[in-house]
Design an enzyme around this catalytic site. Structure first.
Site, short mmCIF file in Angstrom:
data_model
loop_
_atom_site.label_atom_id
_atom_site.label_comp_id
_atom_site.label_asym_id
_atom_site.label_seq_id
_atom_site.Cartn_x
_atom_site.Cartn_y
_atom_site.Cartn_z
N GLU A 294 0.88 -1.15 -0.04
CA GLU A 294 0.08 0.23 -0.08
C GLU A 294 0.91 1.17 0.01
O GLU A 294 1.76 1.24 1.03
CB GLU A 294 -1.06 -0.04 1.04
CG GLU A 294 -2.09 0.86 1.17
CD GLU A 294 -1.73 2.23 1.57
OE1 GLU A 294 -1.53 3.28 0.57
OE2 GLU A 294 -1.89 2.59 2.63
N CYS A 328 -1.90 8.65 3.87
CA CYS A 328 -2.03 8.34 2.39
C CYS A 328 -3.39 8.43 1.60
O CYS A 328 -3.51 8.80 0.58
CB CYS A 328 -1.65 7.04 2.09
SG CYS A 328 -2.67 5.72 3.10
#
Length: 522
Positions: A294, A328
């Protein structure tokens, strides 16, 4: 309690309401208790050994640079190799432990963490610079991950017993999911408990053993988790804790022939480097390494002229500046239809100006960024932004003995500007106008990333179109683009945002297993 009941009773850990005086006081007391324990020298954990090294990682409070959180022992390649041997040896027994027993370890750990919830949150307030709500949500998510993955392991165990295959007369065919082996877990600093816990426990409950290399800026909270797992009786060697340099220890283990998988959360640049290194075959390697990654995001919010403008502005500010934009999933850009663009700019500017900056332990809305490197990088981007847009809020350093930066907003930014395209990972927001909602979606999609997004509208046809055409892993309608809940909103993105491995989803544990078909003639 039956397996079926276990699986069906998952519910997310509730967030604490810190507007209530008793809850705020409880957190203040937890901060005081944790502060009394700061400055310790902490060891590596390799099997049943606790190893103190001469070389240390010094963790400091980003809100008060004079305060040392802890001195973390630092692994080198020799110790990393020792940890690998320990993990390999432990795997031979751990993979045979029944799924229910592996799951029970996670249930026990979740229960104990819930009992000490404020203490874990307090450590993040001091080590990572999170305010009360951000830290509490982080701890709650860690608890959720453990309980969810424990139940998922029980569900997967049921599937192993009852996999629906096409029947063939005279044969007994079975498809089961078995663990991979030894994995390297590399979590990020921005969710130093939740993501660390989620990545690690998903791997171990699936039957794997791991080498956990925490982020160098937040190793103490990771150590607190490892100590908790030891306390609940997890066998030594299942989790081996080896803080160290990415260039020395991380690269060494990524290229190691016995590494079976790498689970990584972090930047695009580091993720791509891991991908390249893992793709090469080392001497003695007999498998293709699996990468679960990720990475970054350049997430955004699209607002059309039918939207609730107050709600949209509030969501833009919350998405951009929650935990100083160090997510993020942070909404670092917003694209607004031109007919309502001036109103949104005005509302966002006003809301941003209300954000006060100060010590996280005093629960200010805005705190520090994580370290000097991030601080300097973000300030450089602010200078770039001053050449690419109209500064309407912030734009400077903020006072305090830490890495404080004013929440910053630039308006009238071109869709191709650097601050619209590059991940800044700080409190910087770019606003852009579009002629209509379709162009706004087109601008939103004009990025190499694809992690989160949000669409604000009251028009159902437009919402349907946005749901189909906005290209990201997690898309939200009429709400902020941060804050995915385990089990309800599996998290992971497209393109340069990673491998779209959906953390907190029903297929996540499969990433740490391999399918084996057995066929027996009757």
């Amino acid at each position: 309690m039956s397996k079926t009941t276990d699986i069906k009773t998952f519910a997310n850990e509730p967030f604490v309401d810190f507007s209530q005086p008793e809850n705020r006081e409880a957190m203040e007391q937890a901060i005081a208790r944790v502060r009394a324990e700061l400055g310790q020298t902490l060891p590596l954990h390799i099997g049943d050994q606790k190893i103190v090294t001469e070389d240390k990682i010094v963790s400091i409070n980003p809100a008060n640079k004079d305060e040392v959180i802890g001195y973390m022992s630092k692994a080198n390649q020799q110790l990393a190799e020792q940890a690998m041997h320990t993990a390999l040896e432990t795997f031979e027994t751990w993979k045979k432990v029944p799924a229910r027993i592996r799951a029970d370890y996670l249930f026990k750990a979740a229960t104990l963490m819930r009992e000490r919830k404020h203490e874990f949150s307090a450590m993040m307030i001091l080590e990572a610079g999170k305010n009360y709500a951000e830290a509490d949500a982080d701890t709650a998510e860690a608890i959720d991950f453990m309980e969810f993955y424990a139940r998922e392991m029980l569900r997967l165990d049921q599937i192993n017993e009852t996999q629906p295959l096409t029947p063939i007369p005279g044969e007994d065919n079975r498809l089961t999911y078995i663990p991979l082996g030894v994995g390297i877990v590399i979590p990020p600093w921005n969710f130093p408990l939740a993501i660390c816990v989620g990545m690690t426990t998903a791997a171990v409950v699936s039957g794997n053993t791991v080498l956990l290399k925490p982020a160098s800026t937040t190793p103490v909270i990771a150590h607190k988790f490892v100590a908790l797992m030891e306390e609940i009786g997890l066998p030594s060697g299942v989790i081996n804790f080896i803080p160290g340099s990415g260039a020395e220890v991380g690269d060494y283990l990524t290229t190691h022939p016995k590494t079976r998988f790498i689970s990584f959360t972090g930047s695009k640049e580091v993720g791509l480097r891991i991908s390249r290194l893992a793709a090469d075959t080392a001497e003695g390697q007999i498998w293709m390494k699996r990468l679960v990654a990720e990475m970054g995001g350049k997430d955004g919010i699209v607002v059309d002229e039918t939207a609730d403008l107050d709600a949209a502005a509030q969501a833009i500010v919350a998405s951009a500046f929650g935990f100083q934009g160090q997510k993020c999933s942070a909404g670092s850009r917003a694209v607004i239809v031109e007919s309502v663009y001036p109103q949104i700019v005005e509302k966002v500017t006003e809301l941003t100006g209300r954000l006060s900056i100060g010590l996280p332990e005093q629960n200010y809305p805005s705190g520090p960024v994580i370290d000097e490197s991030s601080y300097n990088k973000i300030l450089d981007y602010i200078e770039i932004g001053k050449t690419e847009g109209r500064l309407v809020a912030g734009g400077n350093k903020a006072d305090g003995n830490g890495y404080y930066i004013q929440p910053t907003v630039f308006a009238d930014v071109d869709r191709k500007a650097r601050i619209m395209q590059e991940e800044i990972f700080g409190p910087v927001l770019a606003l852009c106008s579009a002629k209509d909602y379709q162009e706004a979606i087109e601008i939103y999609n004009d990025t190499e990333f694809g992690l989160t997004g949000a669409f604000f509208s009251s028009n159902e046809e437009r919402i349907s179109e946005a749901l189909e055409t906005m290209h990201c892993g997690n898309l939200y309608v009429n709400r902020k683009c941060t804050g995915a809940l385990v089990g309800a909103q599996p998290f992971g993105g497209f393109n340069m945002s990673g491998t779209d491995s959906k953390a907190g989803g029903h297929d996540y544990l499969l990433l740490f297993t391999q399918a084996k078909l057995t066929s027996r003639k009757l």
